[in-house]
Design an enzyme around this catalytic site. Structure first.
Site, PDB file in Angstrom:
ATOM      1  N   ASN A 159      -0.850 -30.990 -31.806  1.00 36.72           N
ATOM      2  CA  ASN A 159      -1.630 -31.056 -33.038  1.00 36.72           C
ATOM      3  C   ASN A 159      -2.418 -29.798 -33.341  1.00 36.72           C
ATOM      4  O   ASN A 159      -2.759 -29.546 -34.483  1.00 36.72           O
ATOM      5  CB  ASN A 159      -2.569 -32.265 -32.999  1.00 36.72           C
ATOM      6  CG  ASN A 159      -3.415 -32.285 -31.752  1.00 36.72           C
ATOM      7  OD1 ASN A 159      -2.890 -32.259 -30.632  1.00 36.72           O
ATOM      8  ND2 ASN A 159      -4.719 -32.307 -31.915  1.00 36.72           N
ATOM      9  N   CYS A 334     -18.036 -23.821 -31.637  1.00 33.79           N
ATOM     10  CA  CYS A 334     -19.110 -24.179 -32.549  1.00 33.79           C
ATOM     11  C   CYS A 334     -18.700 -25.256 -33.543  1.00 33.79           C
ATOM     12  O   CYS A 334     -19.537 -25.859 -34.188  1.00 33.79           O
ATOM     13  CB  CYS A 334     -19.595 -22.951 -33.299  1.00 33.79           C
ATOM     14  SG  CYS A 334     -20.449 -21.826 -32.217  1.00 33.79           S
TER      15      CYS A 334
END
Lengths: 410, 144
Positions: A159, A334
């Protein structure tokens, strides 16, 4: 061209309006419970379910009775992996040595976490690592097989990177040894030709919302013949879906799932070619207009519509901030809750700094060439802006290899 | 996660980007202090250079940053705040003030910590070059 542009089709897709159209009557007209066996409302709903079962089965070369409806690929994976492990366990719950399972570190969490749970519950798990091309080969799986191996679960296409594993070959090796083979085909089915017979698959998971169908509905293919695969139910109740998955069927979702499968089957060939041409254009232009651009994963064995690219010396989240009219995702720490860079990219042997610098762009049914061109320009502009700010790019230009520097980690 | 307008402004229009020379070029300049903190594998590296006048005031400051938008904004803001301050005044800047100014969410507090560290590291570098005794094992009292 409408902004923002959607290039995150590996996360989810827009439901095709034709699918929505097909679903609508099931809310207000054909609203019976398909489990109601003694009146017309139930029978009418059951007809819708049967049609969808045939549409779903046709897409993967299965029989309608081999489709089990679920709430999505996560549930399908849980049912397949835990259900097969518990059914074929070599020792009862509470003991050790209950059997061996083979999977890979680049799997989705919906495969990794069920395997981790089984490991805690007395099963042995081998976690295969791909080479730098990101691919799990049949050879790797064969080498890991043991006399007590009961289950192999390897995703068809990854994915995050779009790399394609050797699924038919892995299936053949499992069949030879009498080992149950499950594949999480969430990113594959509907985009690429699938035939559970030729591809030697026993259990296959996929999801509605990745193939332009609705969210909240998925399917698990469960082989019925040569050999028959049995599963321990994970959801107990009214004995729906031949006892494998209890719960009143999500009729509207299932109707949408079936319609989505049919459209994918009809349009797959032309769509594959169109998306591949767009993806190749994007990769070619980004790599030629800037330096230190790495396209992650195997050069050819990748899904047509998905690319994962690292832009050296630029952090992924800040890059996404610079291209806010392009919706995509990043392997950067992040952007995740864990503050760890993508475990898949690290699994490919990518250094942490390149994993932090990656973007995943996934094209879809409504992606146009104009949008691709806009995205290319936007990404180039943002990377150049950030490289002007990047102390690492300065070091690179001075000819210093940043991996040789002793950084002050915090 | 939505960014505050101030973070977006610093991201789009970063203040005082640049340097007074490469690390090699400024290494022997006693009027320039350099602080490089963070690491590429952690996803953020800040480089702060300060130029200190004869009166001990920070005449100019330049930064470069590899990191997320909040890291870029924190270092950009740091250069704005330290310019014109004496080195000892600049050392008084706390990460919590940066958090407040930029409205950073809890997951981005480490960006402000890094900015505070870069100020301290650059000033210590300047002080060392000028023969001042610096406590290298200074314990950081960050308020998280």
């Amino acid at each position: 061209m409408n902004l923002p542009i959607y290039m995150d089709n590996a996360a989810t897709t827009r439901t095709d309006p034709r699918v929505v159209e097909a679903m609508l009557p099931s809310f207000t007209e054909t609203y019976g419970n398909p489990g109601s066996r003694n009146h017309a409302f139930g029978w009418e709903s059951e007809k819708l379910i049967d049609k969808a079962r045939a549409q779903a089965a046709s897409l993967i070369g299965a029989g309608p009775k081999e489709i089990v409806w679920t709430s999505g690929a996560t549930e399908s994976n849980n049912l397949a992996i835990k259900g097969a492990a518990q059914m074929y366990a070599k020792a009862p719950a509470g003991s050790e040595g209950r059997g061996h399972i083979i999977t890979a570190i680049i799997e989705h969490k919906a495969v990794l976490d069920p395997c981790k749970r089984l490991e805690r519950e007395g099963f042995d798990v081998t976690w295969l690592e791909p080479g730098p091309d990101g691919i799990i080969t049949a050879q790797m799986v064969k080498k890991a097989m043991r006399d007590d191996t009961i289950l192999v679960t390897i995703m068809w296409a990854n994915n995050e990177v779009g790399t394609i594993n050797e699924v038919p070959e892995i299936g053949a090796a499992c069949r030879e040894r009498g080992i149950v083979f499950h594949t999480d085909a969430t990113q594959w089915v509907g985009k690429m030709p699938t035939d559970v017979e030729k591809d030697n698959i026993d259990l296959l998971s996929w999801s509605g919302h990745k193939i332009y169908g609705p969210k909240g509905v998925g399917a698990l293919y469960v082989r019925r013949r040569r050999p028959r695969v049995r599963l321990q139910a994970q959801m107990d109740g009214g004995g729906h879906e031949r006892g494998m998955r209890s719960g009143t069927l999500n009729v509207s979702g299932i109707v949408g799932f079936g319609a989505a499968c049919e459209i994918c089957e009809q349009e797959m060939e032309s769509e594959r070619e169109r998306l591949l041409a767009l993806r190749l254009k994007m990769e070619r232009e980004l790599a030629s207009r800037m330096d230190v651009v790495e396209i992650n994963g195997h050069a050819e064995r990748r899904l047509p519509h998905l690319t994962n690219i690292s832009f050296g010396f630029v952090e992924g989240e800040s890059l996404m901030m610079g291209i806010k009219d392009i919706a995509c995702s990043s392997g950067s720490a992040c952007t995740s809750a864990s503050l760890e860079p993508s475990y898949v990219l690290k699994g490919l042997g990518l250094g942490d700094e390149l994993a932090h610098s990656s973007l995943r762009l996934s094209l879809g049914r409504w992606t146009t060439e104009e949008e691709v061109d806009h995205a290319i320009d936007g990404i180039v502009e943002a990377v150049e802006h950030l490289r002007r700010l990047s102390p690492l790019y300065d070091l690179h230009k001075e000819g210093i290899d940043i991996t040789t520097i002793e950084w002050q980690t915090h | 996660m939505a960014y505050s307008n101030k973070v977006i402004d610093h991201y789009q229009n970063p203040r005082n980007v640049g340097s007074f020379g490469t690390s090699n070029e400024v290494k022997d300049r006693s009027d320039v202090g350099v602080g490089i903190v963070g690491a590429p594998e952690c996803g953020d590296v800040m480089q702060l250079q300060i130029k200190v006048g004869d009166d001990g005031r920070i005449e100019d400051a330049k930064f470069k940053c590899f990191g997320c938008g909040s890291a870029i904004a924190s270092s950009s803001l740091a250069t704005e705040w330290i310019k014109g301050k004496s080195v000892d005044e600049a050392l008084e800047i706390k990460n919590t003030q940066i958090v407040e100014e930029l409205a950073l969410p809890p997951v981005k507090i480490h960006c402000s910590v890094l900015a505070e560290d870069s100020i301290r590291t650059a000033i210590n570098d300047y002080k060392k070059k000028n023969g001042e005794v610096v406590d290298d094992h200074h314990h950081h009292h960050h308020d998280h």
